[in-house]
Design an enzyme around this catalytic site. Sequence first.
Site, PDB file in Angstrom:
ATOM      1  CG  HIS A 117      16.885  24.795  -3.534  1.00 18.97           C
ATOM      2  ND1 HIS A 117      15.898  25.640  -3.981  1.00 18.97           N
ATOM      3  CD2 HIS A 117      16.364  23.546  -3.604  1.00 18.97           C
ATOM      4  CE1 HIS A 117      14.828  24.928  -4.331  1.00 18.97           C
ATOM      5  NE2 HIS A 117      15.083  23.662  -4.093  1.00 18.97           N
ATOM      6  N   GLY A 185       6.325  33.869  -0.815  1.00 24.22           N
ATOM      7  CA  GLY A 185       7.296  34.381  -1.777  1.00 24.22           C
ATOM      8  C   GLY A 185       7.922  33.350  -2.667  1.00 24.22           C
ATOM      9  N   PRO A 212       2.451  38.527  -4.019  1.00 20.36           N
ATOM     10  CG  PRO A 212       4.096  40.099  -4.623  1.00 20.36           C
ATOM     11  CD  PRO A 212       3.872  38.844  -3.864  1.00 20.36           C
TER      12      PRO A 212
HETATM   13  C1  BV8 Z   1      15.627  17.208  -8.778  1.00 22.83           C
HETATM   14  C2  BV8 Z   1      19.836  26.749  -6.204  1.00 22.83           C
HETATM   15  C3  BV8 Z   1      16.041  14.905  -9.205  1.00 22.83           C
HETATM   16  C4  BV8 Z   1      20.721  27.160  -7.333  1.00 22.83           C
HETATM   17  C5  BV8 Z   1      17.684  26.109  -7.186  1.00 22.83           C
HETATM   18  C6  BV8 Z   1      12.270  19.168 -16.490  1.00 22.83           C
HETATM   19  C7  BV8 Z   1      13.605  19.263 -16.808  1.00 22.83           C
HETATM   20  C8  BV8 Z   1      14.602  19.269 -15.822  1.00 22.83           C
HETATM   21  C9  BV8 Z   1      14.255  19.190 -14.477  1.00 22.83           C
HETATM   22  C10 BV8 Z   1      12.917  19.111 -14.186  1.00 22.83           C
HETATM   23  C11 BV8 Z   1      11.923  19.107 -15.163  1.00 22.83           C
HETATM   24  N1  BV8 Z   1      10.728  19.029 -14.538  1.00 22.83           N
HETATM   25  C12 BV8 Z   1      10.915  18.996 -13.211  1.00 22.83           C
HETATM   26  C13 BV8 Z   1      12.239  19.020 -12.982  1.00 22.83           C
HETATM   27  C14 BV8 Z   1      12.870  19.000 -11.694  1.00 22.83           C
HETATM   28  C15 BV8 Z   1      13.403  20.380 -11.360  1.00 22.83           C
HETATM   29  C16 BV8 Z   1      12.254  21.369 -11.398  1.00 22.83           C
HETATM   30  O1  BV8 Z   1      11.430  21.411 -10.514  1.00 22.83           O
HETATM   31  N2  BV8 Z   1      12.192  22.177 -12.484  1.00 22.83           N
HETATM   32  C17 BV8 Z   1      11.062  23.081 -12.655  1.00 22.83           C
HETATM   33  C18 BV8 Z   1      11.541  24.510 -12.762  1.00 22.83           C
HETATM   34  C19 BV8 Z   1      10.308  22.641 -13.882  1.00 22.83           C
HETATM   35  N3  BV8 Z   1      13.904  20.263 -10.016  1.00 22.83           N
HETATM   36  C20 BV8 Z   1      15.157  19.862  -9.842  1.00 22.83           C
HETATM   37  O2  BV8 Z   1      15.954  19.688 -10.740  1.00 22.83           O
HETATM   38  C21 BV8 Z   1      15.550  19.593  -8.401  1.00 22.83           C
HETATM   39  N4  BV8 Z   1      16.216  18.318  -8.346  1.00 22.83           N
HETATM   40  O3  BV8 Z   1      14.478  17.142  -9.113  1.00 22.83           O
HETATM   41  O4  BV8 Z   1      16.523  16.191  -8.834  1.00 22.83           O
HETATM   42  C22 BV8 Z   1      16.941  14.021  -8.516  1.00 22.83           C
HETATM   43  C23 BV8 Z   1      16.480  13.336  -7.386  1.00 22.83           C
HETATM   44  C24 BV8 Z   1      17.342  12.496  -6.744  1.00 22.83           C
HETATM   45  C25 BV8 Z   1      18.659  12.355  -7.185  1.00 22.83           C
HETATM   46  C26 BV8 Z   1      19.116  13.074  -8.302  1.00 22.83           C
HETATM   47  C27 BV8 Z   1      18.265  13.923  -8.973  1.00 22.83           C
HETATM   48  C28 BV8 Z   1      16.525  20.626  -7.888  1.00 22.83           C
HETATM   49  C29 BV8 Z   1      15.838  21.955  -7.800  1.00 22.83           C
HETATM   50  C30 BV8 Z   1      16.780  22.965  -7.132  1.00 22.83           C
HETATM   51  C31 BV8 Z   1      17.345  23.890  -8.171  1.00 22.83           C
HETATM   52  N5  BV8 Z   1      18.141  24.943  -7.502  1.00 22.83           N
HETATM   53  N6  BV8 Z   1      18.443  27.026  -6.559  1.00 22.83           N
HETATM   54  C32 BV8 Z   1      20.817  28.657  -7.430  1.00 22.83           C
HETATM   55  O5  BV8 Z   1      20.165  29.400  -6.655  1.00 22.83           O
HETATM   56  O6  BV8 Z   1      21.586  29.101  -8.300  1.00 22.83           O
HETATM   57  S1  BV8 Z   1      16.077  26.470  -7.511  1.00 22.83           S
HETATM   58  C33 BV8 Z   1      15.823  28.131  -7.615  1.00 22.83           C
HETATM   59  O7  BV8 Z   1      14.431  28.287  -7.905  1.00 22.83           O
HETATM   60  C34 BV8 Z   1      16.034  28.921  -6.354  1.00 22.83           C
HETATM   61  O8  BV8 Z   1      16.505  28.168  -5.262  1.00 22.83           O
HETATM   62  C35 BV8 Z   1      14.659  29.415  -6.027  1.00 22.83           C
HETATM   63  O9  BV8 Z   1      14.429  29.487  -4.704  1.00 22.83           O
HETATM   64  C36 BV8 Z   1      13.846  28.356  -6.647  1.00 22.83           C
HETATM   65  C37 BV8 Z   1      12.389  28.578  -6.739  1.00 22.83           C
HETATM   66  O10 BV8 Z   1      12.178  29.835  -7.142  1.00 22.83           O
HETATM   67  P1  BV8 Z   1      11.424  30.823  -6.119  1.00 22.83           P
HETATM   68  O11 BV8 Z   1      12.145  30.844  -4.832  1.00 22.83           O
HETATM   69  O12 BV8 Z   1       9.995  30.482  -6.096  1.00 22.83           O
HETATM   70  O13 BV8 Z   1      11.722  32.155  -6.833  1.00 22.83           O
HETATM   71  P2  BV8 Z   1      11.024  32.688  -8.162  1.00 22.83           P
HETATM   72  O14 BV8 Z   1      11.886  33.781  -8.686  1.00 22.83           O
HETATM   73  O15 BV8 Z   1      10.654  31.565  -9.053  1.00 22.83           O
HETATM   74  O16 BV8 Z   1       9.632  33.313  -7.630  1.00 22.83           O
HETATM   75  C38 BV8 Z   1       9.653  34.402  -6.727  1.00 22.83           C
HETATM   76  C39 BV8 Z   1       8.237  34.554  -6.214  1.00 22.83           C
HETATM   77  O17 BV8 Z   1       8.232  35.627  -5.287  1.00 22.83           O
HETATM   78  C40 BV8 Z   1       7.242  34.918  -7.304  1.00 22.83           C
HETATM   79  O18 BV8 Z   1       6.075  34.126  -7.142  1.00 22.83           O
HETATM   80  C41 BV8 Z   1       6.905  36.396  -7.017  1.00 22.83           C
HETATM   81  O19 BV8 Z   1       5.558  36.700  -7.303  1.00 22.83           O
HETATM   82  C42 BV8 Z   1       7.126  36.453  -5.538  1.00 22.83           C
HETATM   83  N7  BV8 Z   1       7.485  37.779  -5.014  1.00 22.83           N
HETATM   84  C43 BV8 Z   1       8.147  38.783  -5.643  1.00 22.83           C
HETATM   85  N8  BV8 Z   1       8.296  39.824  -4.768  1.00 22.83           N
HETATM   86  C44 BV8 Z   1       7.724  39.433  -3.589  1.00 22.83           C
HETATM   87  C45 BV8 Z   1       7.220  38.136  -3.742  1.00 22.83           C
HETATM   88  N9  BV8 Z   1       6.597  37.473  -2.755  1.00 22.83           N
HETATM   89  C46 BV8 Z   1       6.464  38.111  -1.567  1.00 22.83           C
HETATM   90  N10 BV8 Z   1       6.929  39.354  -1.335  1.00 22.83           N
HETATM   91  C47 BV8 Z   1       7.567  40.039  -2.321  1.00 22.83           C
HETATM   92  N11 BV8 Z   1       8.017  41.290  -2.083  1.00 22.83           N
END
Ligand code: BV8
Length: 255
Positions: A117, A185, A212
Site C-alpha cells: 500500500h 496484526g 488478539p
Molecule cells: C482495489 C493505504 C481495484 C492508505 C490502504 C467496496 C467499495 C469500494 C472498494 C471495495 C469494496 N469492496 C472491496 C473493495 C476493494 C477495497 C477493499 O478491500 N475494501 C474493503 C475494506 C471492503 N480495496 C481496494 O480498494 C484496493 N484496491 O481493489 O483496486 C483496482 C484494481 C486494479 C486497478 C484499479 C483498481 C486498495 C486497498 C488499499 C487501501 N489503502 N492503506 C493509507 O494508509 O492511508 S488500506 C489500509 O487498511 C491500511 O493500509 C491497512 O493496512 C489496511 C488493512 O488494515 P489492517 O492493516 O488490517 O489494519 P486494521 O486497523 O484494519 O486492523 C488491525 C488489526 O490488528 C486488527 O485485527 C486488530 O485486532 C489487530 N491488532 C491490534 N493490536 C494488535 C493487533 N495485532 C497484533 N498485535 C497487536 N498488538
Amino acid sequence: MFSSDVIQRLADCQKVAVLTGAGVSAESGISTFRGVGGQWDKLDPMKLATPEAFAKDPKFVWEWYEARRRQVAEAKPNIGHEVLAGMENFFSQFTLITQNVDRLHHQAGSHHPIELHGSLWMVRCMAGCGEWEDRHELVDLPPKCPHCGALLRPGVVWFGEGLPPEAWEEAEKAAVECEAFLVIGTSALVYPAAALPEQALKRGKLVLEINPEETPLSSKVGLSVRAKAGEALFSLRDELEKVASVDNKQKGGAQ
Ligand code: BV8
Ligand code: ZN
C-alpha cells in the site's frame, strides 16, 4: 502459545511468507488503521483514503496524512518488527509482505519488505514528475511539486486504486510458493492483500495467524493465536531457536 508440532513444522520450512497489518505497529504507538487516534477518530479513513476525498479537499486530506507522518516520525520499531527482521536469517527464503505504510519494518532491519500500500514517506507529483521520499515536516499543505508546481499527493495506495504491479506479483508469488504463511496484526478485510493467505490455504500450506481479536481468517487457518504480535513473535523466535539447537546437536552428533 504454539504447539511443538507447529513449531517443528515451521522450523522444517525453507520458504516462509508473512503478511503484516497495522496491528504489528500498534505496539510502537501507531494507532491501527481504523482508529488513527485523536481528532481523526470521528472521521472514517475509508472515506479519507480515496482519490475522491483528495480531489474534493486536498488540504484536509493532507492534514490527516501529515498528522500520521508526525505520529510515525516519533515511533520506533517494536520487538515484533525486530523478530520479523531476524527471521530472514532463520529461513532460506523469507518474504515479508506488509500493508503498513510506516516503514518500521525497514527501520527494524528487514531488507526487502514488500509494501503493498505504499509509504507515508513517499510523495508523488500529480503532473507526473515522479515519486520521491520526503520525511520533512510539510508546512504548506497541500504541498506543491518543486519541479513543476503541481499538487503533490501521498505515495500510498488509496481505496479504489490498484496496488503497485511489481509488489503485488512478488507478494502473490511468495504466497503460492511458500511452505508456511504467517498472518500478523491484520483485520484481513482489505483486498486484494487479504486474498494472499487464502492463496496459501487453498494449496494446503501451514497458515498461522497472530491477532488478539478474531478475524474472518481465524476459523480457516491451521492455528490462530489470540495474542499481541510482540509477545507472540518473541515466544515464536524462542521456540524456533530451541528446535534449531536440538537439530544442530543431533546433526552434530550424527557426524
Ligand atoms: C482495489 C493505504 C481495484 C492508505 C490502504 C467496496 C467499495 C469500494 C472498494 C471495495 C469494496 N469492496 C472491496 C473493495 C476493494 C477495497 C477493499 O478491500 N475494501 C474493503 C475494506 C471492503 N480495496 C481496494 O480498494 C484496493 N484496491 O481493489 O483496486 C483496482 C484494481 C486494479 C486497478 C484499479 C483498481 C486498495 C486497498 C488499499 C487501501 N489503502 N492503506 C493509507 O494508509 O492511508 S488500506 C489500509 O487498511 C491500511 O493500509 C491497512 O493496512 C489496511 C488493512 O488494515 P489492517 O492493516 O488490517 O489494519 P486494521 O486497523 O484494519 O486492523 C488491525 C488489526 O490488528 C486488527 O485485527 C486488530 O485486532 C489487530 N491488532 C491490534 N493490536 C494488535 C493487533 N495485532 C497484533 N498485535 C497487536 N498488538
Ligand atoms: Zn511536478
